[in-house]
Structures are given as structure tokens and as C-alpha cells.
Motif scaffolding. Structure first.
Motif, PDB file in Angstrom:
ATOM      1  N   LEU A 109     -20.198  -4.883  15.904  1.00  0.00           N
ATOM      2  CA  LEU A 109     -20.792  -3.873  15.520  1.00  0.00           C
ATOM      3  C   LEU A 109     -19.942  -3.092  15.771  1.00  0.00           C
ATOM      4  O   LEU A 109     -19.288  -2.416  17.257  1.00  0.00           O
ATOM      5  N   TYR A 110     -20.232  -1.541  14.784  1.00  0.00           N
ATOM      6  CA  TYR A 110     -19.164  -0.491  14.918  1.00  0.00           C
ATOM      7  C   TYR A 110     -19.751   0.595  14.478  1.00  0.00           C
ATOM      8  O   TYR A 110     -20.633   0.973  13.738  1.00  0.00           O
ATOM      9  N   ILE A 111     -19.690   2.111  15.764  1.00  0.00           N
ATOM     10  CA  ILE A 111     -19.474   3.319  14.947  1.00  0.00           C
ATOM     11  C   ILE A 111     -18.879   2.961  13.719  1.00  0.00           C
ATOM     12  O   ILE A 111     -17.723   3.047  13.237  1.00  0.00           O
ATOM     13  N   ASP A 112     -19.842   3.651  12.163  1.00  0.00           N
ATOM     14  CA  ASP A 112     -19.083   3.838  11.012  1.00  0.00           C
ATOM     15  C   ASP A 112     -18.040   5.089  10.855  1.00  0.00           C
ATOM     16  O   ASP A 112     -18.871   6.252  10.151  1.00  0.00           O
ATOM     17  N   TYR A 113     -16.880   5.225  11.697  1.00  0.00           N
ATOM     18  CA  TYR A 113     -16.189   5.821  11.994  1.00  0.00           C
ATOM     19  C   TYR A 113     -15.002   5.954  11.669  1.00  0.00           C
ATOM     20  O   TYR A 113     -14.755   4.355  12.267  1.00  0.00           O
ATOM     21  N   PRO A 114     -13.785   5.967  11.883  1.00  0.00           N
ATOM     22  CA  PRO A 114     -12.289   5.798  11.405  1.00  0.00           C
ATOM     23  C   PRO A 114     -12.034   4.649  12.763  1.00  0.00           C
ATOM     24  O   PRO A 114     -11.314   3.690  12.447  1.00  0.00           O
TER      25      PRO A 114
ATOM     26  N   TRP B 209     -21.707 -14.132  19.479  1.00  0.00           N
ATOM     27  CA  TRP B 209     -20.808 -13.732  19.980  1.00  0.00           C
ATOM     28  C   TRP B 209     -21.134 -11.842  19.430  1.00  0.00           C
ATOM     29  O   TRP B 209     -21.456 -11.992  18.066  1.00  0.00           O
ATOM     30  N   ILE B 210     -20.845 -10.831  20.072  1.00  0.00           N
ATOM     31  CA  ILE B 210     -21.058  -9.625  19.536  1.00  0.00           C
ATOM     32  C   ILE B 210     -19.706  -8.561  20.541  1.00  0.00           C
ATOM     33  O   ILE B 210     -20.180  -8.372  21.908  1.00  0.00           O
ATOM     34  N   ILE B 211     -19.124  -8.424  19.181  1.00  0.00           N
ATOM     35  CA  ILE B 211     -19.057  -6.910  19.917  1.00  0.00           C
ATOM     36  C   ILE B 211     -18.660  -6.185  19.465  1.00  0.00           C
ATOM     37  O   ILE B 211     -18.786  -5.470  18.142  1.00  0.00           O
ATOM     38  N   ASN B 212     -18.735  -5.117  19.683  1.00  0.00           N
ATOM     39  CA  ASN B 212     -19.179  -3.716  19.567  1.00  0.00           C
ATOM     40  C   ASN B 212     -18.232  -2.251  20.400  1.00  0.00           C
ATOM     41  O   ASN B 212     -17.179  -2.442  21.392  1.00  0.00           O
ATOM     42  N   TRP B 213     -17.860  -2.005  18.833  1.00  0.00           N
ATOM     43  CA  TRP B 213     -17.033  -1.151  18.992  1.00  0.00           C
ATOM     44  C   TRP B 213     -17.542   0.678  19.112  1.00  0.00           C
ATOM     45  O   TRP B 213     -17.812   1.646  18.142  1.00  0.00           O
ATOM     46  N   GLY B 214     -17.535   0.680  20.140  1.00  0.00           N
ATOM     47  CA  GLY B 214     -18.384   1.988  20.346  1.00  0.00           C
ATOM     48  C   GLY B 214     -17.908   3.308  21.545  1.00  0.00           C
ATOM     49  O   GLY B 214     -17.023   2.139  21.990  1.00  0.00           O
ATOM     50  N   PHE B 215     -18.370   3.234  21.848  1.00  0.00           N
ATOM     51  CA  PHE B 215     -18.264   4.688  22.934  1.00  0.00           C
ATOM     52  C   PHE B 215     -18.904   5.124  23.919  1.00  0.00           C
ATOM     53  O   PHE B 215     -20.275   5.559  23.339  1.00  0.00           O
ATOM     54  N   SER B 216     -18.734   5.794  25.184  1.00  0.00           N
ATOM     55  CA  SER B 216     -20.093   6.204  26.198  1.00  0.00           C
ATOM     56  C   SER B 216     -21.347   6.178  25.840  1.00  0.00           C
ATOM     57  O   SER B 216     -21.152   4.886  25.839  1.00  0.00           O
TER      58      SER B 216
END
Length: 413
Positions: A172-177, A223-230
Motif C-alpha cells: 500500500l503506497y502513496i502514489d508519488y515518487p 501482510w500489508i506493507i504501507n509506504w506512507g507518513f504522518s
């Protein structure tokens, strides 16, 4: 005879005046950060930590006798403003440049390479920049996003009887570089290990994750890996609750801190895991800073953030950078130049910043220094290490590094 003595005294005077002038010249470091937009959840703590550490060292005589000057300016996460900050700081004599933003770092990188300027890229930016043969002037000291993602997969493997075949891993990730960075490594690992990689992007600014989580619920990954922040982690926790997904499945990127846990709720966050680049909490360096600065009313910000992992991240980045500068001056003398600074950074050996991170060994070929991370878990009251510092799938990561860096050379001959 008197004339000769006068001439000798004049030479001595000019010599010591020159030495005093050189001795007094500061070492300048440029922090071109996003202080106003997307990264305000972390940049104040990083700047505070860097200034605190510089002030502590200055009280002890600086770096090899030279005071440290920290120059910070906002780029608002805008590449053009980042370039403008780089040009300004270069005119003002900065010996290294740090942007703490993947899009801004990518925009400035070709310019820094062409002009032979040292660029710090810790924990952000191009993963292939660890390739010192290609990126001679770029230093992503510490784990890259690629290495961290590979280590997350290794951890999942250890929890799956060392067999990933058929294991479902949702990314799961923010669609951004920033969010897109680990995808190439994850795809390579999926092909090698046979796990089912499922990609779930969500749009900026990260508040609308509902569609992605609905798909995740239907897919029912292991499993869920999340590339996000804040706040993205806070939104994710709400969506997990709404969709009946256990927090035990969740592994966050390193940009997850105590404030996020408080906003999620310490009890709700129980079981949440994160890839960790920098140790959180108390440490010997922090103890010195508290004693020498904050107990004497000389700190550079709010004392409340001192046990936050983001503050420690600032200490970790600049512990390495200051060590590189120290080695540069000690080995190659003053004045420090970009070339000397580069060689100083490449001389860092078995350095862990007083236990802040895994020991680093930076070389001319490896500008990352090892890429070790660990997995921490929130137990309801505190972070608990689930692993030692480790680095996995180095061959896979390096294969992707060499492929991407070769592509960079084609585009930037």
C-alpha cells in the motif's frame, strides 16, 4: 640587524594571522528542507536535532577546531525551489547539501553530480545512489527505501516458515515518487521468492484510502506493507478497523513515530510494526545534549520531542555527516573542499553514532554503508525490537541498483 628582526616579526605576524583566520573559518552544511508543506511532520525535529548536535560539538571545539554552521532554508517540496536553495547555499560556501525529499533530491542530483558537489541523501531519493562508481558525489548514507523494503520481505519470510511461496503481500503506497520507490525491488523479490505481490496506490495527500482498503479486504493478504507518513498511518488504522483487518499484519515504513501512535491510539496501534533505520528513545548522545544544552536553557526547540525517533533521525544523519567532515579535515587538511569531504565520507568505518544506528562502513563503491534495518513493534506502551540490525537480499538489491544506475548513465552521459 633591526630591519631583519622587523621583517621576521612581520612574517610571523602574517603567518599566525593567516592561521587564526583559517582556524576560525566555519564548516557550513546546507539543509534545504520542506519546512512549510508536505514534510512539516518531520523537518522541524530534524533541524532542531542537527542544530543541537552542532551546538554540542561547537562547545567542544567544533570539527577539528572549526565551528559548525547549519544553514537551513525552506523549499516547500518544490524541485525548482530546491534548485534555487542549492545555488544560494553553494554561493555561501556550504560543503554538503541535504534536501530530505525524493522529488527535490532527484531534481538537484544531476546538477550536484555535474558540479562535483557533495549531496546527502539519507533515507530519501534514488535507491541506486549507493552505487559510488556512478554516483560519485551522492551519499544516501544509511538504508535506502529499496534495502528497507527487502528487509521487510525477509522478516515476513522468517514469519512464514522461511517459505514465501503463495504468501500474499499487499504493498500500500502513496502514489508519488516516495511511495513508488520500492516497487522495482519488491517485484524482483516476488519473482525470486514466489510470493503474491499486490499493489494498492492511493492519491495525495493520503486522506482518501477507502478504495484501496476495500480491495485489500477482498484480497485478504497475509501482510500489508504501507509506504506512507504522518496522518496516512492514522487514516490507514481507521480503514483497517472499518474493514476488520488485524493490526498484526501491518508493517509501516520508517516514517512512523510516537506522535502517529498517539493519534492512532496506543491501544489501537498494538501490534503495529515498522521498519526502523534509527533507534528511538534515549541514547548516550541525547543524554549529552540534554545535560549540556537543555538543562542550561540552550536547546534549539521543544524538549518534548527529544525522545521522538524523528529527532534521533536528525542526530543520525548528521552524526555521519559530521564524522565525514572530521575525517576529511583530519586526513587531508584545511581548507575543506568538496573532494576532501567526499573522501572523508568514504572513510567512515564501523561508525554507529553512539548506538543510534547499525554500524556503517562507507566506501568509494558503497555510499550507503551497509543498509541494515530492524523491525520494531508497538506493544501498547513502547517500541520493542523484533529483530537485530540486519541486511537481506543484498544481491537482489544490488542487481536493481546496477540496472537503474546504468540507466542513469545512459540518460546522463
Amino acid at each position: 640587524m633591526i630591519k631583519k628582526i622587523r621583517n621576521l616579526l612581520t612574517v610571523i605576524l602574517f603567518t599566525f594571522t593567516g592561521l587564526g583566520s583559517a582556524w576560525a573559518q566555519p564548516v557550513k552544511f546546507a539543509l534545504c528542507y520542506d519546512i512549510s508543506k508536505a514534510y512539516t511532520f518531520i523537518t522541524p525535529q530534524l533541524i532542531q536535532a542537527t542544530r543541537d548536535y552542532a551546538q554540542l560539538l561547537n562547545l567542544k571545539g567544533g570539527i577539528e577546531g572549526h565551528q559548525i554552521e547549519i544553514m537551513a532554508q525552506d523549499h516547500g517540496n518544490e524541485p525548482q525551489r530546491g534548485i534555487e536553495c542549492y545555488e544560494k547555499m553553494k554561493r555561501e560556501g556550504a560543503i554538503s547539501f541535504d534536501f530530505l525529499s525524493t522529488p527535490v533530491s532527484r531534481a538537484v542530483l544531476p546538477r550536484a553530480m555535474k558540479e562535483s558537489q557533495v549531496m546527502i541523501q539519507s533515507f530519501v531519493g534514488r535507491g541506486d545512489a549507493i552505487d559510488g562508481d556512478v554516483f560519485k558525489w551522492i551519499f544516501p548514507i544509511g538504508p535506502t527505501y529499496w534495502g528497507q523494503a527487502a528487509n521487510d520481505i525477509h522478516y515476513i519470510k522468517t514469519k512464514s516458515n522461511n517459505n514465501l511461496k503463495g504468501v500474499k503481500v499487499a504493498f500500500l503506497y502513496i502514489d508519488y515518487p516516495f511511495g513508488q520507490e520500492p516497487i522495482s525491488v519488491l517485484k524482483s523479490l516476488a519473482a525470486r521468492e514466489g510470493f503474491d505481490l499486490q499493489l494498492y496506490p492511493y492519491p495525495l495527500p493520503g486522506n482518501d484510502q477507502a478504495a484501496a482498503w476495500t480491495q485489500i479486504r477482498r484480497a485478504n493478504p497475509d501482510w500489508i506493507i504501507n509506504w506512507g507518513f504522518s496522518n496516512m498511518h492514522v487514516v490507514a488504522s481507521r480503514e483497517m478497523k472499518r474493514n476488520g483487518i488485524s493490526m498484526d499484519k501491518y508493517i509501516a515504513v520508517n516514517w512512523t513515530n510516537e506522535i502517529d501512535i498517539a493519534n492512532i491510539g496506543p491501544d489501537v496501534a498494538k501490534g503495529l510494526k515498522r521498519g526502523t533505520n534509527v533507534a528511538g528513545g534515549d541514547n548516550p548522545l541525547l543524554q549529552q545534549i540534554v545535560k549540556e544544552l537543555y538543562e542550561k536553557g540552550k536547546g534549539n526547540g521543544d524538549k518534548k520531542v527529544l525522545n521522538d525517533v524523528y529527532y534521533n533521525t536528525g542526530l543520525a544523519i548528521y552524526a555521519s555527516v559530521f564524522e565525514g567532515a572530521r575525517l576529511a579535515i583530519k586526513q587531508y587538511g584545511w581548507p575543506i573542499t568538496p573532494d576532501k569531504m567526499r573522501r572523508g565520507l568514504e572513510s567512515i568505518r564501523n561508525f554507529d553514532g553512539n548506538g543510534l544506528f547499525a554500524p556503517l562502513n562507507v566506501t568509494a563503491k558503497d555510499h550507503g554503508g551497509g543498509g541494515k534495518t530492524r523491525i520494531d513493534m508497538w506493544d501498547g506502551t513502547k517500541w520493542v525490537a523484533q529483530t537485530d540490525w540486519f541486511s537481506a537480499y543484498d544481491d537482489v538489491v544490488m542487481e536493481v541498483v546496477k540496472k537503474e544506475s546504468a540507466e542513469y548513465l545512459k540518460q546522463n552521459p
